[in-house]
Design a protein around this motif. Structure first.
Motif, mmCIF file in Angstrom:
data_model
loop_
_atom_site.group_PDB
_atom_site.id
_atom_site.type_symbol
_atom_site.label_atom_id
_atom_site.label_comp_id
_atom_site.label_asym_id
_atom_site.label_seq_id
_atom_site.Cartn_x
_atom_site.Cartn_y
_atom_site.Cartn_z
ATOM 1 N N GLY A 90 42.645 30.774 16.697
ATOM 2 C CA GLY A 90 41.570 31.276 15.859
ATOM 3 C C GLY A 90 40.534 30.202 15.581
ATOM 4 N N TRP A 91 41.051 28.994 15.318
ATOM 5 C CA TRP A 91 40.136 27.882 15.073
ATOM 6 C C TRP A 91 39.278 27.627 16.299
ATOM 7 N N PHE A 92 39.937 27.661 17.469
ATOM 8 C CA PHE A 92 39.225 27.373 18.711
ATOM 9 C C PHE A 92 38.131 28.395 18.956
ATOM 10 N N SER A 93 38.473 29.669 18.733
ATOM 11 C CA SER A 93 37.434 30.652 19.025
ATOM 12 C C SER A 93 36.316 30.589 18.004
ATOM 13 N N LYS A 94 36.668 30.154 16.765
ATOM 14 C CA LYS A 94 35.591 29.991 15.800
ATOM 15 C C LYS A 94 34.634 28.887 16.241
ATOM 16 N N GLN A 95 35.223 27.817 16.759
ATOM 17 C CA GLN A 95 34.354 26.744 17.251
ATOM 18 C C GLN A 95 33.472 27.250 18.383
ATOM 19 N N LEU A 96 34.081 27.985 19.275
ATOM 20 C CA LEU A 96 33.303 28.512 20.391
ATOM 21 C C LEU A 96 32.174 29.384 19.886
ATOM 22 N N LYS A 97 32.501 30.177 18.876
ATOM 23 C CA LYS A 97 31.462 31.063 18.392
ATOM 24 C C LYS A 97 30.348 30.270 17.734
ATOM 25 N N ILE A 125 29.581 26.992 17.838
ATOM 26 C CA ILE A 125 28.860 25.952 18.565
ATOM 27 C C ILE A 125 28.330 26.486 19.891
ATOM 28 N N VAL A 126 29.247 26.944 20.705
ATOM 29 C CA VAL A 126 28.787 27.319 22.039
ATOM 30 C C VAL A 126 27.904 28.553 21.980
ATOM 31 N N GLU A 127 28.385 29.577 21.295
ATOM 32 C CA GLU A 127 27.639 30.834 21.315
ATOM 33 C C GLU A 127 26.369 30.716 20.521
ATOM 34 N N LYS A 128 26.511 30.337 19.234
ATOM 35 C CA LYS A 128 25.328 30.369 18.379
ATOM 36 C C LYS A 128 24.300 29.346 18.790
ATOM 37 N N GLU A 129 24.747 28.109 19.015
ATOM 38 C CA GLU A 129 23.736 27.076 19.203
ATOM 39 C C GLU A 129 23.347 26.896 20.653
ATOM 40 N N LEU A 130 24.364 26.792 21.510
ATOM 41 C CA LEU A 130 24.013 26.540 22.903
ATOM 42 C C LEU A 130 23.365 27.740 23.559
#
Lengths: 108, 637, 165
Positions: free
Chosen positions: B575-582, B584-589
């Motif tokens: 869950g933590w990992f997917s939150k990071q993905l969401k 950082i990767v999704e929102k910002e990148l």
């Protein structure tokens, strides 16, 4: 006449040079002057330069179809002038001026 | 005859389509009749095919339905096959399925989603039939996935409750984890053998039989396929979904989580028996996983107070025993136990459903008791089911469980001992369940007592039929020592013969076998009396309240905290990992890049528009410059 | 002899062309343009394009320039109504024109060796030859040009209509 039977002493490059010079003077006239009528006249000048070159080639290559082409260019030029001048008159009626810089409503 | 093959899965599919499309427009009785009728038709056809196979007219039926796809030189057909192994499963699926359909017409009578329920049930039967009737691994996989889907739909049937939805999700996700293993196994099979068809001269099994023992690829295939079975048939570590799946209506638990879907893993291993026989290392894994799961689940079942949870853990435990049998090479014994288990486990679940129905929805056995006089038919059939699962002769469970244990003893004494302990625990918790539910004083509320009533005929009739099967079902496979024919062994021999050639099943003497049976019976009797003394003869409830549990009891009651372990060590990091993905990767990148391109276009437009001055002379000037530039470009470069 | 005639005529045409561009009065520009046309007609005669020379004079100097003069008179243009260009624009324009000329003339540097001269045919340029080519090969463009004129006429009439009524 002399011109017909003697080998013409003027090389074709001279005619080409003359034609280019006239053409570039026409271009100069279009970008130098803002009076629409004078711009129009410079366009006619350009057309004439081209005509000259075509006739020169026709004479040097013994091909009459270039002169036929000149014929058509003249026809088109005449029609174009008719229309162009009537548009010009319309513009004058609307803007009371013949300055091409007055027609700048289509800008950013 | 072959053309009948397509009709068998077709009827439930039609049932699903009709019920799915008509929604609430059909009356409940019509919907129930359509659904049950379609499964009944499939059952009749299965009987016809079965009789054809028994009489020996054909070794197997195969029908190619259509060319599914062709990739390069590899053709995959959607084709169905019925051979002795799948014919047995067909009978169980359609027969027990039909009884459960009839039961559901009574059980789900007052439910608003009645028609939807039956459409899902039919869809499930369709997919399960595709699973067992497929003639290549791909069709099996389609059925495999499909039953997982239907399990999800049916567990979360009362979708307004969020915890039920969570249970459905958990089941589906765990199934999918297993499916990944299965898929990798299929890939390996394809790489190794170039085809996915079971039979035929170029089939997987024929090619595999030429391989050496413990060939690494074969072992890998066996392990990967077993991972799929772990997920589908609830073995360690992918078993926690099955107890939670009790959130679904009881007929669902009976059909899917007792009789059919969870047995898909057994079917798959039995079908691929040659691969497992050739991979003894994998068999060790299967056997140990099975037996540890069986022991673990049996111990947890001792401490549960929800009637369905006890039965759920019992299912996990019995499945573990079946895998133990598969792990020692006793494929026929495992299939035997599947059949008998289907009978008595479905019976027990439906009986539990009947009890719950009578108690107006109560599922805690601490609040039941003394139901015997009020629910005579339920009580009688539940008793038969309990006797059958405990393994008391001559009921069905005795024969199948005994055969498993005999085969295990021949291979490994330690495994046998563990299996014996599991048997003992099974007896204990099942009789505990029986005594607490039906004997003693009534511990429920006054309101429940008033509404206590025996279930309608639509529910009790299937119970009766299943109890008859639980009594007689064991007679299809008499052990050798009785000097009576083991019909099942003989019937399944074409399917298992490749394995038997490679690895002869271990033999034990007749004396040993009699003594094993004797030991089993003694253990069962001892456990019965212990349970009886603890739960029957006391007046007050011997189950302490949760706060007063002693430590070991508490740990077992909380299922050894396995769910909490998964939650903390697997789910939270993910869950933590997917939150990071969401974030950082999704929102910002990614969003940033997309927005940036939009901004760039706007900015470009803002800057470039100044070129449109509107003045003709400027345009002409630019034209001249452009012409000059172009000429230079073309002449210099 | 032809050479000298050629140089004289070209000098005349270039000079008058320059005056067309640089004279402040519009009417003067028109007159200079007429001189340019006449000199070009002289070039045509030098090149034995007799028919074209006459047609050139009639159409251009006779019709088109007259049209120009009509319009100028109609609009009553003189030195005062002449738009003023800023010095920078003029400078830039001259430079651009000059560069353009350089570019054009550099393209014809090797023209002499490229054009193969053969014996001259005296017939090219005669009205008879021209007629043969025009009415046989180029009959369709000839007819289509009549449609062009029709369009031009209709357009001129439409545009000239006074809509202030």
């Amino acid at each position: 006449m002399d011109a017909i039977n003697s080998i013409n002493q003027v090389p074709i490059s001279s005619y080409l040079l003359l034609s280019s010079v006239l053409f570039s003077i026409g271009v100069l006239g279009v970008i130098y002057r803002r009076n629409i009528i004078v711009m129009f006249m410079s366009i006619e000048l350009m057309l004439n330069a081209v005509n000259l070159m075509l006739v020169a080639f026709s004479a040097y290559r013994n091909d009459p179809s270039a002169q036929v082409f000149v014929f058509f260019i003249m026809a088109v030029a005449a029609a174009e002038v008719a229309i162009g001048l009537s548009i010009l008159v319309m513009i004058y009626r609307n803007t009371r001026s013949i300055d091409s810089d007055e027609l700048k409503q289509l800008k950013w | 005859m072959e053309n009948l093959l397509i009709l068998i899965p077709l009827f439930p599919l039609l049932g699903f389509t009709i019920l799915g499309l008509s929604g609430k427009n059909l009356s409940k009785s019509t919907a129930g009749a359509i659904a049950s009728g379609s499964v009944l038709l499939s059952f009749i056809l299965s009987v016809v095919l079965f009789s054809g196979l028994v009489s020996g007219s054909l070794p197997a039926y195969q029908q190619k339905l259509l060319d599914w796809f062709a990739a390069g030189k590899w053709d995959v057909d959607l084709s169905l096959m019925v051979d002795p192994l799948s014919s047995l499963f067909l009978l169980v699926i359609t027969g027990v399925g039909f009884l459960i359909h009839v039961y559901s017409t009574g059980y789900m009578h007052d439910d608003d989603g009645h028609n939807k329920f039956f459409s899902y049930l039919n869809l499930f039967v369709f997919f399960m039939l595709m699973l067992v009737m497929g003639s290549n691994f791909l069709v099996m996989f389609v059925g495999w996935e499909g039953v997982g889907l239907c399990s999800y739909l049916l567990i979360g049937f009362w979708f307004k409750n969020p915890s039920y939805n969570a249970a459905a999700r958990k089941a589906f996700v765990m199934n999918r984890i297993g499916d990944l293993g299965f898929l990798i196994g299929i890939f390996l099979i394809f790489i190794q053998f170039g085809t996915l068809e079971y039979g035929g001269t170029q089939g997987v099994f024929e090619q595999a039989s030429h391989a050496a023992s413990n060939d690494p690829v074969i072992v890998a295939i066996a392990i990967c396929l077993f991972i799929g079975a772990m997920g589908k048939s609830a073995q360690i570590p992918l078993y926690t979904w099955l107890p939670d799946a009790m959130a679904g209506p009881t007929p669902v638990s009976a059909l899917i989580h007792a009789a059919t879907m969870v047995t898909a893993g057994i079917y798959m291993v039995a079908r691929a028996n040659i691969i497992y026989t050739l991979a003894p290392d994998a068999q060790v894994l299967v056997a140990y996983t099975g037996v540890i799961t069986a022991l673990l689940a049996a111990t947890i079942g001792l401490a549960q107070n929800d009637i369905k949870k006890v039965l759920a853990y019992s299912t996990v435990s019995q499945l573990g025993l079946m895998f133990l049998a598969l792990g020692v090479g006793a494929y026929t014994a495992a299939v035997f136990h599947v059949i008998t288990h289907a009978f008595f486990k479905a019976l027990l679940f439906l009986g539990a459903g009947s009890v719950i129905h009578a108690m107006s929805g109560e599922q805690d056995i601490r609040k039941m008791g003394g139901l015997k006089p009020h629910l005579p038919k339920t009580w009688m059939t539940f008793l038969i089911g309990t006797i059958a699962i405990a393994g008391i002769p001559p009921f069905a469970g005795f024969f199948s469980k005994d055969e498993i244990l005999a085969n295990v003893y021949a291979r490994d004494k330690g495994l046998w001992l563990t299996g014996m302990i599991v048997s003992a625990l099974t007896t204990f918790y099942m009789f505990r369940l029986l005594f607490l539910t039906f004997f003693g004083n009534f511990r429920g509320t006054h309101h429940q007592k008033e509404h206590l009533h025996e279930s309608p005929a639509s529910m009790t009739l299937p119970l009766v039929i299943l109890s008859v099967l639980s009594v007689l079902g064991g007679f299809i496979g008499f052990p050798e020592v009785f000097h009576l024919p083991h019909w099942l062994h003989h019937y399944l021999s074409p399917v298992m013969e490749a394995s038997e050639i490679r690895a002869l099943p271990a033999e034990i003497t007749h004396l040993t076998e009699w003594s094993l049976m004797g030991v089993a019976l003694i253990v069962i009797a001892i456990m019965f009396f212990i349970a009886r003394s603890k739960y029957l003869s006391r007046e007050e409830l011997p189950e302490p309240e949760e706060a007063k549990l002693k430590t070991l009891h508490r740990v077992v009651y909380h299922k050894y905290y396995v769910d909490e372990f998964y939650e903390g060590f697997i789910l939270k990091p993910l869950g933590w990992f997917s939150k990071q993905l969401k974030n950082i990767v999704e929102k910002e990148l990614i969003d940033g890049v997309v927005n940036l391109s939009g901004q760039a276009a706007m900015w470009g437009g803002k800057v470039l528009r100044y070129a449109q001055t509107g003045m003709v002379s400027f345009y002409l000037f630019m034209m001249v410059l452009g012409a000059v530039g172009l000429w230079i470009y073309f002449n210099l470069f | 002899m032809t050479q000298y005639l050629f140089y004289f005529l070209s000098f005349l045409s270039v000079l008058s062309a320059l005056m067309v561009v640089f004279s402040k009065n519009a009417v003067h520009s028109v007159l200079y343009l007429i001189i340019t046309f006449f000199s070009i007609a002289g070039h045509y005669i030098l090149l034995n394009a007799q028919f074209l020379a006459i047609v050139h004079v009639i159409v251009y100097a006779g019709a088109i320039m007259v049209l120009f003069l009509y319009v100028i008179m109609l609009l009553n243009l003189n030195k005062d109504t002449e738009p003023q260009t800023s010095n920078i624009s003029r400078f830039a324009a001259v430079i651009a024109g000059g560069v353009f000329m350089l570019v054009l003339t550099s393209g014809i540097r090797k023209a002499d060796s490229l054009v193969l001269e053969g014996p001259r045919n005296a017939d090219t340029g005669l009205i008879e030859t021209l007629g043969q080519v025009l009415f046989k090969q180029y009959l369709l463009p000839f007819e289509v040009s009549s449609v062009l004129f029709l369009a031009a006429m209709v357009g001129a009439v439409m545009l000239g209509k006074n809509e202030l009524k």
